[in-house]
Design a protein around this motif. Structure first.
Motif, PDB file in Angstrom:
ATOM      1  N   GLY A 223       0.801  -1.218   0.000  1.00  0.00           N
ATOM      2  CA  GLY A 223       0.000   0.000   0.000  1.00  0.00           C
ATOM      3  C   GLY A 223       0.831   1.264   0.000  1.00  0.00           C
ATOM      4  N   ALA A 224       2.102   1.132   0.394  1.00  0.00           N
ATOM      5  CA  ALA A 224       2.959   2.324   0.429  1.00  0.00           C
ATOM      6  C   ALA A 224       3.283   2.841  -0.962  1.00  0.00           C
ATOM      7  N   GLY A 225       3.209   1.971  -1.952  1.00  0.00           N
ATOM      8  CA  GLY A 225       3.478   2.391  -3.325  1.00  0.00           C
ATOM      9  C   GLY A 225       4.884   2.947  -3.479  1.00  0.00           C
ATOM     10  N   LEU A 226       4.999   4.136  -4.097  1.00  0.00           N
ATOM     11  CA  LEU A 226       6.295   4.751  -4.345  1.00  0.00           C
ATOM     12  C   LEU A 226       6.727   5.700  -3.233  1.00  0.00           C
ATOM     13  N   ALA A 227       5.951   5.737  -2.153  1.00  0.00           N
ATOM     14  CA  ALA A 227       6.235   6.698  -1.086  1.00  0.00           C
ATOM     15  C   ALA A 227       7.084   6.112   0.036  1.00  0.00           C
ATOM     16  N   VAL A 228       7.807   5.042  -0.243  1.00  0.00           N
ATOM     17  CA  VAL A 228       8.537   4.356   0.820  1.00  0.00           C
ATOM     18  C   VAL A 228       9.680   5.185   1.396  1.00  0.00           C
ATOM     19  N   ILE A 229      10.116   6.229   0.708  1.00  0.00           N
ATOM     20  CA  ILE A 229      11.232   7.016   1.228  1.00  0.00           C
ATOM     21  C   ILE A 229      10.778   8.053   2.247  1.00  0.00           C
ATOM     22  N   ALA A 230       9.487   8.286   2.375  1.00  0.00           N
ATOM     23  CA  ALA A 230       8.986   9.247   3.348  1.00  0.00           C
ATOM     24  C   ALA A 230       9.077   8.639   4.750  1.00  0.00           C
ATOM     25  N   TRP A 231       9.554   9.421   5.719  1.00  0.00           N
ATOM     26  CA  TRP A 231       9.774   8.865   7.047  1.00  0.00           C
ATOM     27  C   TRP A 231       8.493   8.366   7.705  1.00  0.00           C
ATOM     28  N   PRO A 232       7.309   9.001   7.515  1.00  0.00           N
ATOM     29  CA  PRO A 232       6.105   8.418   8.126  1.00  0.00           C
ATOM     30  C   PRO A 232       5.787   7.028   7.570  1.00  0.00           C
ATOM     31  N   VAL A 233       6.054   6.836   6.274  1.00  0.00           N
ATOM     32  CA  VAL A 233       5.794   5.527   5.675  1.00  0.00           C
ATOM     33  C   VAL A 233       6.741   4.487   6.252  1.00  0.00           C
ATOM     34  N   LEU A 234       8.015   4.846   6.354  1.00  0.00           N
ATOM     35  CA  LEU A 234       8.984   3.913   6.909  1.00  0.00           C
ATOM     36  C   LEU A 234       8.660   3.562   8.360  1.00  0.00           C
ATOM     37  N   LEU A 235       8.252   4.573   9.128  1.00  0.00           N
ATOM     38  CA  LEU A 235       7.919   4.318  10.536  1.00  0.00           C
ATOM     39  C   LEU A 235       6.679   3.436  10.647  1.00  0.00           C
ATOM     40  N   TRP A 313      -3.397   8.841   5.522  1.00  0.00           N
ATOM     41  CA  TRP A 313      -3.429   9.142   6.954  1.00  0.00           C
ATOM     42  C   TRP A 313      -2.031   9.294   7.530  1.00  0.00           C
ATOM     43  N   HIS A 314      -1.074   8.515   7.043  1.00  0.00           N
ATOM     44  CA  HIS A 314       0.268   8.596   7.606  1.00  0.00           C
ATOM     45  C   HIS A 314       0.914   9.948   7.337  1.00  0.00           C
ATOM     46  N   ALA A 315       0.493  10.636   6.258  1.00  0.00           N
ATOM     47  CA  ALA A 315       1.085  11.930   5.910  1.00  0.00           C
ATOM     48  C   ALA A 315       0.292  13.100   6.478  1.00  0.00           C
ATOM     49  N   SER A 316      -1.021  12.929   6.607  1.00  0.00           N
ATOM     50  CA  SER A 316      -1.864  14.035   7.057  1.00  0.00           C
ATOM     51  C   SER A 316      -1.869  14.203   8.562  1.00  0.00           C
ATOM     52  N   GLY A 317      -1.503  13.143   9.289  1.00  0.00           N
ATOM     53  CA  GLY A 317      -1.555  13.220  10.745  1.00  0.00           C
ATOM     54  C   GLY A 317      -2.961  13.158  11.294  1.00  0.00           C
ATOM     55  N   GLU A 318      -3.932  12.789  10.473  1.00  0.00           N
ATOM     56  CA  GLU A 318      -5.322  12.710  10.906  1.00  0.00           C
ATOM     57  C   GLU A 318      -5.621  11.333  11.485  1.00  0.00           C
ATOM     58  N   PRO A 319      -6.638  11.260  12.351  1.00  0.00           N
ATOM     59  CA  PRO A 319      -7.054   9.954  12.875  1.00  0.00           C
ATOM     60  C   PRO A 319      -7.653   9.088  11.762  1.00  0.00           C
ATOM     61  N   MET A 320      -7.624   7.797  11.978  1.00  0.00           N
ATOM     62  CA  MET A 320      -8.253   6.878  11.044  1.00  0.00           C
ATOM     63  C   MET A 320      -9.761   6.916  11.235  1.00  0.00           C
ATOM     64  N   SER A 321     -10.492   6.496  10.224  1.00  0.00           N
ATOM     65  CA  SER A 321     -11.943   6.397  10.344  1.00  0.00           C
ATOM     66  C   SER A 321     -12.299   5.266  11.313  1.00  0.00           C
ATOM     67  N   TRP A 322     -13.551   5.270  11.753  1.00  0.00           N
ATOM     68  CA  TRP A 322     -13.984   4.216  12.669  1.00  0.00           C
ATOM     69  C   TRP A 322     -13.836   2.842  12.026  1.00  0.00           C
TER      70      TRP A 322
END
Length: 396
Positions: A223-235, A313-322
């Motif tokens: 699901g990370a796609g091409l964004a694996v270098i972003a630190w939120p994705v790695l974390l 969600w990992h980039a926006s810092g928002e809570p997940m949906s219910w």
């Protein structure tokens, strides 16, 4: 005469272990489970989650039937090998149709109908192989005939539901499963025959679970796609990996070997061994596998864009949906529930196992208020703490 002799099924002995062919069979099943993650992630909601669960029940039941068959006769020999290869092909076709399992097409062979026919082929081949394997065993032959009745009756709502589509499809496919599994379980007295090798039976279930853990982690990470270098994705990926390691530890370190010892120590022809195999393995391993699938779906949702119009969600810092938070935490709770049942039916369980499930559920409202990454980190921290708690030295 020699040709007839070679065509007879090769019965499994007590020392038999899982074969590489059976592991190959398991990989095809797990491919179908990863397709279920993609199906549920596409349109997350109560109905989609139920439909995904329904398909999961289908595939688990089909796999269980072949696991029992492989404990009666060798799966890597003669007609059984040929029949299971054909079943693998049908499972693969069914898996390809999963993402469109409830979509209508103008063509003669719609995805729901393709899935239904492929599943019927899988179950029909199993009936044929059961009949072949019952050669010389009148009791197993009678059991096979009783089992065949409920299985073939279930094909009617399965096909009709695929043709009608919509709500009728969901209802009729539910009826099909209840008839196939419920009546079949009663007809076969809760087992599919004698457990000839306890070690083989325990090993098959452990192997499929570890494959599900690995493949589901791959599906979630995709699901990370091409964004694996972003630190939120790695974390987030590291949190998911650490949590999966914890799930592995909670089953395979201590629990699985002790349970396998209980199964193998029971007499091969005893009712006790059949009951352990049916309840502790066929039934209790379903929530274990389902829990991993839903947990992986939750991680997939954190790493991927919920829709094309919103940031992940990992980039926006928002809570997940219910729905998403229930999938993530509910998957972990479901896994722990399966583990609790497995322990209770084989070795022993303690009140602490039930408390752990309760804590995961209690944490859901708190996790709903946290950023998605923090919610995943909280769950990972709890699972790590649970592993540490169970690793502590015990004073008898």
């Amino acid at each position: 005469m020699s040709r007839v002799h070679r065509s007879r099924p090769v019965l499994v002995e007590e020392a038999h272990r899982a074969t590489t062919f059976e592991i190959f069979f398991d990989l095809v099943l797990v491919f179908a489970l990863t397709r279920l993650i993609d199906f549920m992630a596409e349109s997350l909601g109560p109905l989609t989650l139920y439909q995904g669960l329904l398909l999961l029940l289908w595939f688990w039941y089909a796999w269980s039937c072949y696991a029992w068959l492989g404990n009666q006769v060798r799966a890597d020999n003669g007609p059984v090998l040929a029949g299971m290869l054909a079943a693998m092909g049908a499972i693969f076709v069914a898996a390809l149709a999963i993402p469109q399992a409830w979509q209508r097409h103008d063509g003669a062979l719609s995805p729901p109908l393709t899935l239904s026919i492929a599943y019927i082929v899988v179950r029909g081949l199993h009936l044929g192989l059961m009949t072949y394997s019952s050669s010389g065993n009148r009791q197993y032959r009678r059991q096979t005939m009783r089992f065949a009745v409920s299985t073939t009756i279930a094909w009617v709502p399965l096909l009709v539901g695929a043709i009608l589509g919509g709500t009728a499809q969901t209802v009729l496919w539910t009826v099909a499963f209840l008839v196939d599994y419920g009546v079949g379980r009663i007809a076969t007295a809760a087992s599919f025959g004698e457990v000839r090798s306890g070690a083989h039976f325990a090993e098959r279930h452990g192997l499929v679970l570890i494959i599900v853990l690995g493949e589901s982690l791959l599906s979630a990470g995709a699901g990370a796609g091409l964004a694996v270098i972003a630190w939120p994705v790695l974390l987030a990926a590291l949190f998911g990996f650490a949590a999966t390691v914890c799930l592995w530890w909670l089953y395979f370190v201590g629990v699985a070997p002790a349970a396998a010892k209980v199964l193998t120590s029971a007499s091969p022809r005893s009712r006790r061994r059949q009951q352990l195999a049916s309840d502790a393995y066929t039934l209790a391993h379903l929530p274990l596998v389902a829990g991993v699938v839903y947990f992986a779906l939750g991680i997939h949702l954190i790493l991927a864009n919920p829709t094309e119009q919103t940031r992940p969600w990992h980039a926006s810092g928002e809570p997940m949906s219910w729905s998403a938070i229930l999938v993530l935490y509910g998957g972990a709770a479901l896994y722990l529930t399966g583990r609790l049942l497995f322990l209770r039916l084989t070795v022993r369980s303690s009140p602490g196992h039930l408390v752990a499930i309760g804590i995961v559920l209690v944490l859901i409202p708190l996790a709903r208020t946290l950023p998605a990454l923090a919610a995943l980190g909280l769950l990972t921290a709890f699972l790590a703490a649970l592993v540490g708690y169970e690793r502590r030295p015990r004073v008898d």
